[in-house]
Design an enzyme around this catalytic site. Structure first.
Site, mmCIF file in Angstrom:
data_model
loop_
_atom_site.group_PDB
_atom_site.id
_atom_site.type_symbol
_atom_site.label_atom_id
_atom_site.label_comp_id
_atom_site.label_asym_id
_atom_site.label_seq_id
_atom_site.Cartn_x
_atom_site.Cartn_y
_atom_site.Cartn_z
ATOM 1 C CB SER A 383 -50.989 -19.503 -24.761
ATOM 2 O OG SER A 383 -51.149 -19.692 -26.146
ATOM 3 N N GLY A 384 -48.927 -20.281 -22.299
ATOM 4 C CA GLY A 384 -48.560 -20.033 -20.916
ATOM 5 C C GLY A 384 -48.324 -21.295 -20.116
ATOM 6 N N GLY A 386 -45.695 -23.231 -20.286
ATOM 7 C CA GLY A 386 -44.295 -23.371 -19.894
ATOM 8 C C GLY A 386 -43.411 -23.981 -20.961
ATOM 9 C CE LYS A 387 -46.755 -24.751 -25.989
ATOM 10 N NZ LYS A 387 -47.692 -24.059 -25.083
ATOM 11 C CB THR A 388 -41.517 -20.498 -24.813
ATOM 12 O OG1 THR A 388 -42.396 -20.688 -25.923
ATOM 13 C CG2 THR A 388 -40.360 -19.598 -25.239
ATOM 14 C CD GLU A 510 -46.364 -23.310 -32.125
ATOM 15 O OE1 GLU A 510 -46.656 -23.675 -33.269
ATOM 16 O OE2 GLU A 510 -47.083 -23.513 -31.141
#
Length: 588
Positions: A383-384, A386-388, A510
């Site tokens: 998480s965090g 940078g995917k989104t 997701e």
């Protein structure tokens, strides 16, 4: 300071004139009717004089009948003029209010997402609804009242001097004392009006958040505390409104007291002159009529002045919204997008970015990645990582600080925004459904789609069966955010929407992570149909769902630290191996 406040209030309202300009024809007719009514109103004073002198004093029934006939005709004409004036001005208020509301919404819907992250939705909705309604009242009612009473005031003062100069001077002596409280109280009313509207917006924001999260509130049994907290918000709004009302009430009371004190003095002097034979009873009656008209006009103007101050606060809030410029702009001369025969669908070149709210913290660092047309790429990482953020850059919700994003060999910033986004379809982890029926929610992907095309998309998304079982089938209302559907059903509706849109590039965020095994099976089958022959980027924490991707891109702290197939990354990256070990071990 008070003298500066009045021009400031009027200056704040000036932009509203631009919304009135398209309806100048109706405004001209309304103002003509207003002048007509004002002239008739002033003429009634002379009719009163004739009724008293020619009828009562002269004791002539015929002259009394004639005078009353003239007065009746004038009253009838005034009623007709008032109808046109009221109808046209009310129509104008409603129309301009609707135009302002539309203009504000048009601006809001074009603003970048970060604006809504930094501003409360309840505050924005308050401006869009409450403030525009207040302006509607000002334009449709208060403006008409102000102009009518201003004309009546001027005309009444002229008729007062024509009727009796001495008595007119007595009445005029009270006007400076009337204007003084208007200036003193007006500035305070405007300030409190702005505060009042802000506190009302806070009430709406708080209530909206609680209602939106009602299940959480009830599951934690926080109803008593939330009632108390909301009560404090309501009380705060009431306290500010109470101060505003007190100021306005004081203004109106002061004006009435001063004006009618002047009229009482005039009546004493005028009555004495009638008894001495200096003026006739009819002249005094006409003078009293005009004096009351002037007093009423002043009282109304003082009340309208308070409304104008309040409207200035609303206009100020609305103009703030209209003045916000979208951070994402179309190129001055957009390039044309050609997809046929282009091998590379997506290219990220030295991409660096930080969110406006965290300018010192890089979300992406020198990202370089090329995705071939028809290729399936999985984005994985903690998480965090940078995917989104990468998805948001591809949809151009933000522009990079350095580097560029290309789709089909064209820089994203060189393309027309709507054309570029039309080629990208997103299926998020939490699907967004609208408070409408199934038809509307699926057709959102392609507004001109036929019913047959919508049904075909639903079948490909494995959604047709459960949609047909709904009470009204595709016409079934889904409730706010699709509350009447399960998570898997919502997701399949969202997939049907994406299938109908038929984008060249597909982003899956997701899409199956929050589903049970059976729902995941249905959704995955629908996704397989959707991904066929498309360039696809998948965000997934559940690595078992992406091991068959053409390539897996491993991200950490905004950087690409590995690219390859599942087996390759297991060997090359200790982070990827650790993520796999944790998940597959937990799965066992």
């Amino acid at each position: 300071m008070a003298d500066e406040e009045k021009p400031r209030a009027l200056h704040t309202l000036l932009p509203i004139v631009g919304f009135v300009r398209p309806y100048t024809g109706r405004v001209a007719i309304a103002i003509t009717a207003l002048f007509f009514v004002a002239a008739i109103s002033l003429s009634i004073g002379q009719a009163v004089k004739r009724v008293i002198d020619d009828g009562f004093v002269a004791q002539s029934e015929s002259q009394l009948a004639t005078a009353l006939g003239v007065m009746t005709a004038l009253i009838l004409l005034m009623a007709v003029g008032t109808f046109f004036r009221f109808y046209l001005m009310s129509w104008l208020g409603e129309r301009v209010s609707a135009d302002i509301r539309q203009a504000v919404f048009d601006r809001l819907i074009e603003l970048h997402p970060s604006y809504f992250e930094e501003n409360l939705s309840g505050e924005i909705m308050s401006r869009l609804t409450t403030d525009t309604t207040l302006l509607q009242s000002i334009i449709g009612s208060s403006f008409s009242l102000a102009l009518r009473n201003a004309l009546t005031l001027i005309g009444g003062l002229i008729m007062l001097f024509i009727t009796n100069i001495k008595l007119s001077l007595i009445v005029l002596s009270g006007i400076p004392f009337v204007i003084l409280p208007m200036v003193l109280f007006g500035r305070r009313v405007r300030t409190l009006s702005r505060q009042s509207q802000d506190t009302v917006a806070d009430v709406g924001t708080y209530a909206g958040e609680i209602i939106h999260n009602i299940k959480v509130v009830q599951s934690y049994t926080r109803e008593p505390e939330e009632k108390i907290a909301f009560g404090k918000e309501v009380t705060a709004a009431f306290d500010v409104a109470k101060k505003r009302i007190r100021q306005r009430a004081s203004l109106i009371a002061a004006v009435i007291l001063l004006v009618f004190t002047a009229i009482s003095m005039m009546l004493w002097v005028g009555g004495t002159d009638v008894l001495r034979g200096n003026i006739t009873a009819g002249e005094l009656g006409a003078f009293v009529f005009y004096a009351i008209m002037v007093a009423t006009s002043l009282g109304t103007l003082s009340e309208v002045y308070g409304e104008v101050q309040r409207a200035a606060g609303a206009a100020e809030r609305l103009m703030e919204l209209l003045s916000v410029e979208p951070a994402i702009q179309n190129a001055s001369v957009p390039a044309s997008l050609q997809m046929k025969g282009v091998d590379t669908a997506i290219e990220l070149v030295n991409l660096t970015f930080s969110y406006p709210s965290r300018p010192d913290q890089l979300a992406l660092r020198s990202i370089n990645l090329a995705v071939k047309s028809g290729e399936t790429i999985a984005l994985v990482g903690p998480s965090g990582a940078g995917k989104t953020t990468l998805f948001e850059m591809l949809e151009r919700f933000y522009d990079p600080a350095e580097g560029e994003v290309k789709i089909f060999n064209k820089p994203l910033q060189s393309l027309k925004l709507q054309e570029a986004r039309q080629q990208i379809g997103l299926v998020p982890q939490q699907p967004v459904l609208f408070s409408a029926d199934v038809w509307h929610n699926i057709r959102y992907g392609k507004p001109d789609a036929t019913d047959e095309q919508v049904i075909a998309a639903a079948k490909k998304a494995h959604a047709h069966e459960f949609i047909s079982a709904l009470p009204q089938g595709y016409a079934s209302y889904l409730g706010e955010q699709g509350v009447r559907l399960s998570g898997g059903q919502k997701q399949r509706i969202a997939i049907a929407r994406a299938i109908l849109k038929d984008p060249a590039i597909l982003l899956l965020d997701e899409a199956t992570s929050a589903l049970d095994a059976e729902s995941e099976q249905h959704v995955q089958a629908a996704l397989n149909v959707l991904m066929l022959n498309r360039t696809t980027l998948i965000i997934a924490h559940r690595l078992a769902t992406v091991i068959h991707a053409d390539r897996i891109v491993l991200l950490d702290q905004g950087q690409i630290i590995g690219v390859g197939r599942h087996e390759e990354l297991l060997v090359q990256s200790s982070l990827y191996k650790r993520l796999c070990d944790l998940q597959f071990k937990n799965a066992d």
